[in-house]
Motif scaffolding. Sequence first.
Motif, PDB file in Angstrom:
ATOM      1  N   PRO A  37       0.838  -1.267  -0.100  1.00 12.70           N
ATOM      2  CA  PRO A  37       0.101   0.086   0.078  1.00 12.70           C
ATOM      3  C   PRO A  37       0.768   1.227   0.023  1.00 12.70           C
ATOM      4  N   CYS A  38       0.249   2.310  -0.546  1.00 14.88           N
ATOM      5  CA  CYS A  38       0.964   3.751  -0.662  1.00 14.88           C
ATOM      6  C   CYS A  38       0.796   4.273   0.684  1.00 14.88           C
ATOM      7  N   SER A  46      -2.622   4.524   4.794  1.00 17.84           N
ATOM      8  CA  SER A  46      -2.342   4.181   3.599  1.00 17.84           C
ATOM      9  C   SER A  46      -3.740   4.401   2.672  1.00 17.84           C
ATOM     10  N   ASP A  47      -3.490   4.531   1.435  1.00 17.55           N
ATOM     11  CA  ASP A  47      -4.775   4.887   0.678  1.00 17.55           C
ATOM     12  C   ASP A  47      -5.002   3.571  -0.121  1.00 17.55           C
ATOM     13  N   ASP A  48      -5.928   3.821  -1.278  1.00 20.70           N
ATOM     14  CA  ASP A  48      -5.953   2.222  -2.121  1.00 20.70           C
ATOM     15  C   ASP A  48      -4.969   2.291  -3.204  1.00 20.70           C
ATOM     16  N   ARG A  49      -3.915   3.184  -3.250  1.00 15.70           N
ATOM     17  CA  ARG A  49      -2.835   3.053  -4.354  1.00 15.70           C
ATOM     18  C   ARG A  49      -1.856   1.945  -3.738  1.00 15.70           C
ATOM     19  N   LEU A  50      -0.978   1.775  -4.762  1.00 17.28           N
ATOM     20  CA  LEU A  50       0.266   0.655  -4.531  1.00 17.28           C
ATOM     21  C   LEU A  50       1.458   1.710  -4.671  1.00 17.28           C
ATOM     22  N   CYS A 134       3.207   6.459  -5.932  1.00 15.17           N
ATOM     23  CA  CYS A 134       1.968   5.629  -5.803  1.00 15.17           C
ATOM     24  C   CYS A 134       1.282   5.288  -7.298  1.00 15.17           C
ATOM     25  N   ARG A 136      -2.305   3.331  -9.268  1.00 18.19           N
ATOM     26  CA  ARG A 136      -3.364   2.651  -9.105  1.00 18.19           C
ATOM     27  C   ARG A 136      -3.169   1.215  -9.440  1.00 18.19           C
ATOM     28  N   GLU A 140      -8.508  -1.480 -10.077  1.00 16.73           N
ATOM     29  CA  GLU A 140      -9.099  -0.098 -10.009  1.00 16.73           C
ATOM     30  C   GLU A 140      -9.122   0.827 -11.263  1.00 16.73           C
ATOM     31  N   SER A 144     -12.534   2.066 -13.241  1.00 17.70           N
ATOM     32  CA  SER A 144     -12.813   3.525 -13.201  1.00 17.70           C
ATOM     33  C   SER A 144     -13.102   3.890 -14.797  1.00 17.70           C
TER      34      SER A 144
END
Length: 291
Positions: A37-38, A46-50, A134, A136, A140, A144
């Motif tokens: 996770p980022c 963390s958010d939903d990015r990598l 980071c 996506r 995702e 999107s």
Amino acid sequence: MNEQQAVDRAEEIIRQAVDTMSPRPTLERTGPESVGPCIARDDSRSDDRLQVTLFYKLTGVPGSEAAKLVLQARDAWLKQGYKYNSSDEADMSGPFPWVSMRTEPDDFWMEGITGVLDRAKGEGLATLKVRSPCFRPPAEDKASGTAAGTVSGTASAAPAAFETPSAGDPATRRALGHSSRIYDVLQAGSAPTQPGEGLSTVRDESGASVHHAWSTVPLPEDERAAAVGRAQGYFRSAGWRVRPMPTPAGAPAFVAGHPEERTVAQVAASATGAVRVAVTTPAARPAPAEA
């Protein structure tokens, strides 16, 4: 940016640091390439990015040379135009230097660290770490749709979406067949699948393609160059169009294109000691190219 692009760029940054080092160290990867996770928020959540993080020990040299290797990595990165994140001149002139830097404009962060093995003797272990910006996750991007490719109301190309292809699909068999022949001419064992490798169907604005990526086990430098040379010779003898790929450190690499299938193969020596292979072929066999 996707995961494979992040890994490739991080490896390039490692290669820029080590390819001119003296004494020449052996790269020992610590764990697999870490995709996690980022951590990008001010509160460290963390958010939903990598992100991709590569971490290597520089082994095969005396412990007394560790500090020199870290300083050489710093100098090599400075020559590339990369910037300091932080710098402590007292620390850099001591027996166990540490440096934190970043690339511009793509914003990869890297560290050169001297771990202490014997403080009294000034012996250490040099390590290099590179962390990507980071990005996506593929799911995702796919979900999107066109929204992922729109910035401030201006349409742009959506990121590629990755799917698992059918084993019986002709393009899948074609990609795996080419990979198998490359494996034979490289004459080196394959390594366990790393993040970003394997078989996938890639869909982007140009259509759908089947992509197969894999790596050999680490090889000594001379064997690695010889393996890439054998692969290049094979493609030329088979009638593919072959073009060397320039690399910042001059590592052997090339791209080959099949004149009828529109299949593209890339073979390149990696900073890990492996040879990296990628084969991409259209999901639907195109008509032969006109003479």
